[in-house]
Design a protein around this motif. Structure first.
Motif, PDB file in Angstrom:
ATOM      1  N   ALA A 113      28.747 -27.745   6.570  1.00 17.90           N
ATOM      2  CA  ALA A 113      27.553 -27.307   7.302  1.00 17.90           C
ATOM      3  C   ALA A 113      27.939 -26.500   8.543  1.00 17.90           C
ATOM      4  CB  ALA A 113      26.715 -28.513   7.697  1.00 17.90           C
ATOM      5  N   VAL A 114      27.025 -25.630   8.977  1.00 17.50           N
ATOM      6  CA  VAL A 114      27.223 -24.830  10.188  1.00 17.50           C
ATOM      7  C   VAL A 114      26.147 -25.186  11.204  1.00 17.50           C
ATOM      8  CG1 VAL A 114      28.334 -22.931   8.965  1.00 17.50           C
ATOM      9  CG2 VAL A 114      25.849 -22.935   9.234  1.00 17.50           C
ATOM     10  N   ASN A 115      26.498 -25.030  12.451  1.00 21.86           N
ATOM     11  CA  ASN A 115      25.551 -25.300  13.535  1.00 21.86           C
ATOM     12  C   ASN A 115      24.876 -23.989  13.941  1.00 21.86           C
ATOM     13  OD1 ASN A 115      24.109 -26.553  15.587  1.00 21.86           O
ATOM     14  ND2 ASN A 115      25.821 -26.478  17.041  1.00 21.86           N
ATOM     15  N   VAL A 116      24.039 -23.486  13.045  1.00 28.95           N
ATOM     16  CA  VAL A 116      23.344 -22.214  13.229  1.00 28.95           C
ATOM     17  C   VAL A 116      21.881 -22.441  12.849  1.00 28.95           C
ATOM     18  CG1 VAL A 116      23.157 -19.822  12.449  1.00 28.95           C
ATOM     19  CG2 VAL A 116      25.413 -20.875  12.713  1.00 28.95           C
ATOM     20  N   THR A 117      20.978 -21.798  13.568  1.00 31.04           N
ATOM     21  CA  THR A 117      19.551 -21.952  13.298  1.00 31.04           C
ATOM     22  C   THR A 117      19.186 -21.327  11.957  1.00 31.04           C
ATOM     23  OG1 THR A 117      19.048 -21.849  15.659  1.00 31.04           O
ATOM     24  CG2 THR A 117      17.223 -21.481  14.131  1.00 31.04           C
ATOM     25  N   PRO A 118      18.658 -22.100  11.009  1.00 33.51           N
ATOM     26  CA  PRO A 118      18.222 -21.513   9.734  1.00 33.51           C
ATOM     27  C   PRO A 118      16.921 -20.739   9.916  1.00 33.51           C
ATOM     28  CG  PRO A 118      18.627 -23.895   9.542  1.00 33.51           C
ATOM     29  CD  PRO A 118      18.555 -23.562  11.002  1.00 33.51           C
ATOM     30  N   VAL A 119      16.628 -19.867   8.973  1.00 35.11           N
ATOM     31  CA  VAL A 119      15.371 -19.142   8.988  1.00 35.11           C
ATOM     32  C   VAL A 119      14.237 -20.099   8.612  1.00 35.11           C
ATOM     33  CG1 VAL A 119      15.490 -18.377   6.586  1.00 35.11           C
ATOM     34  CG2 VAL A 119      14.237 -17.007   8.244  1.00 35.11           C
ATOM     35  N   LYS A 120      13.071 -19.860   9.176  1.00 36.40           N
ATOM     36  CA  LYS A 120      11.884 -20.621   8.807  1.00 36.40           C
ATOM     37  C   LYS A 120      11.273 -19.983   7.579  1.00 36.40           C
ATOM     38  CE  LYS A 120       7.447 -22.282  10.606  1.00 36.40           C
ATOM     39  NZ  LYS A 120       6.511 -22.257  11.767  1.00 36.40           N
ATOM     40  N   LEU A 121      11.162 -20.744   6.506  1.00 41.86           N
ATOM     41  CA  LEU A 121      10.665 -20.187   5.253  1.00 41.86           C
ATOM     42  C   LEU A 121       9.153 -20.037   5.265  1.00 41.86           C
ATOM     43  CD1 LEU A 121      12.916 -22.093   2.718  1.00 41.86           C
ATOM     44  CD2 LEU A 121      13.184 -19.770   3.577  1.00 41.86           C
ATOM     45  N   TYR A 122       8.692 -18.963   4.661  1.00 43.41           N
ATOM     46  CA  TYR A 122       7.265 -18.658   4.589  1.00 43.41           C
ATOM     47  C   TYR A 122       6.627 -19.411   3.428  1.00 43.41           C
ATOM     48  CZ  TYR A 122       3.023 -15.793   4.492  1.00 43.41           C
ATOM     49  OH  TYR A 122       1.730 -15.359   4.522  1.00 43.41           O
ATOM     50  N   THR A 123       5.440 -19.918   3.656  1.00 38.95           N
ATOM     51  CA  THR A 123       4.668 -20.534   2.573  1.00 38.95           C
ATOM     52  C   THR A 123       3.263 -19.940   2.570  1.00 38.95           C
ATOM     53  OG1 THR A 123       3.940 -22.361   4.000  1.00 38.95           O
ATOM     54  CG2 THR A 123       5.950 -22.704   2.712  1.00 38.95           C
ATOM     55  N   GLY A 124       2.629 -19.959   1.407  1.00 36.52           N
ATOM     56  CA  GLY A 124       1.273 -19.434   1.307  1.00 36.52           C
ATOM     57  C   GLY A 124       1.239 -18.060   0.677  1.00 36.52           C
ATOM     58  N   ALA A 125       0.032 -17.554   0.505  1.00 39.07           N
ATOM     59  CA  ALA A 125      -0.170 -16.249  -0.116  1.00 39.07           C
ATOM     60  C   ALA A 125       0.239 -15.134   0.838  1.00 39.07           C
ATOM     61  CB  ALA A 125      -1.632 -16.090  -0.519  1.00 39.07           C
ATOM     62  N   LEU A 126       0.718 -14.043   0.274  1.00 40.14           N
ATOM     63  CA  LEU A 126       1.131 -12.890   1.062  1.00 40.14           C
ATOM     64  C   LEU A 126       0.021 -11.849   1.089  1.00 40.14           C
ATOM     65  CD1 LEU A 126       4.808 -12.221  -0.012  1.00 40.14           C
ATOM     66  CD2 LEU A 126       4.014 -12.834   2.253  1.00 40.14           C
ATOM     67  N   PRO A 127      -0.550 -11.577   2.241  1.00 39.94           N
ATOM     68  CA  PRO A 127      -1.573 -10.532   2.309  1.00 39.94           C
ATOM     69  C   PRO A 127      -0.939  -9.151   2.245  1.00 39.94           C
ATOM     70  CG  PRO A 127      -1.153 -11.415   4.495  1.00 39.94           C
ATOM     71  CD  PRO A 127      -0.339 -12.247   3.546  1.00 39.94           C
TER      72      PRO A 127
END
Length: 214
Positions: A146-160
């Motif tokens: 593991a790395v001590n790096v901020t992961p990306v926040k994944l998108y959920t829901g429909a894409l407009p």
């Protein structure tokens, strides 16, 4: 419509579309501006020894989605013929984070080997037998630790449609797929409707994808 890229919607990053599957299976940042891993700490550079992209090795971008997992495209791990996944892709793969330049690597860069590469089981890259070589073009790389790096926040829901997004990576800077950038670049893209994209891409857009252009 120019500078269009096809990206899998299965695991989309919120506000960031890192290099994943594209219609011509090449990562491109056309008309890009300099970016930084200080802004996008989850940006990962993936080096795959050998394979289809060059005699010595090829590169892809990816997004850190958990401390030991990177999301990227399955086509990064194709064999030299480009019609199947290379044997033991994890043994060929190195992931680097925390560097803007992938040639002059930063002193604080974090490097990990891959312990596993998981390819979507429905990915079919052989153009001789596949109905759509771009469908299910997604892979996960498990880091050796593991790395001590901020992961990306994944998108959920429909894409407009018309949602502004950012594409970032070290891809080609010319539309023919040449002149890759050693430094991290970014450019803005707008999400387009499936109807518009399918009209431009001869119906190859599936429910697993979304489309964006500049």
């Amino acid at each position: 419509m120019k500078n269009r890229c096809l990206l899998l919607v299965l695991l989309m990053c919120s506000g960031l579309m890192a290099a994943t599957a594209q219609a011509q299976q090449q990562s491109r940042i056309i008309n890009g501006k300099p970016a930084s891993t200080a802004t996008y700490p989850w940006m990962a550079s993936i080096f795959i020894l050998g394979g289809k992209d060059s005699d010595n090795g090829g590169g892809c971008g990816g997004s850190l989605i958990a401390p030991n997992w990177v999301l990227t495209a399955a086509h990064c791990f194709l064999n030299e013929a480009g019609n199947a996944i290379a044997d033991d892709p994890a043994a060929l793969t190195t992931v680097t984070l925390n560097t803007d330049n992938i040639v002059d690597v930063a002193a604080g860069a974090i490097e990990r080997s891959a312990s596993r590469v998981l390819i979507h089981p429905s990915y079919q890259p052989d153009a001789e037998t596949s109905a759509n070589v771009n469908d299910f073009d997604i892979a996960l790389v498990e880091l050796s630790s593991a790395v001590n790096v901020t992961p990306v926040k994944l998108y959920t829901g429909a894409l407009p449609a018309h949602l502004p997004t950012i594409v970032a990576g070290w891809g080609a800077t010319i539309g023919d797929g040449s002149s890759p950038s050693d430094t991290l670049l970014q450019t803005q893209q707008l999400v387009r409707s499936t109807e518009i994209c399918n009209a431009a891409h001869e119906g190859v857009i599936t429910a697993n994808m979304f489309c964006a252009d500049g």
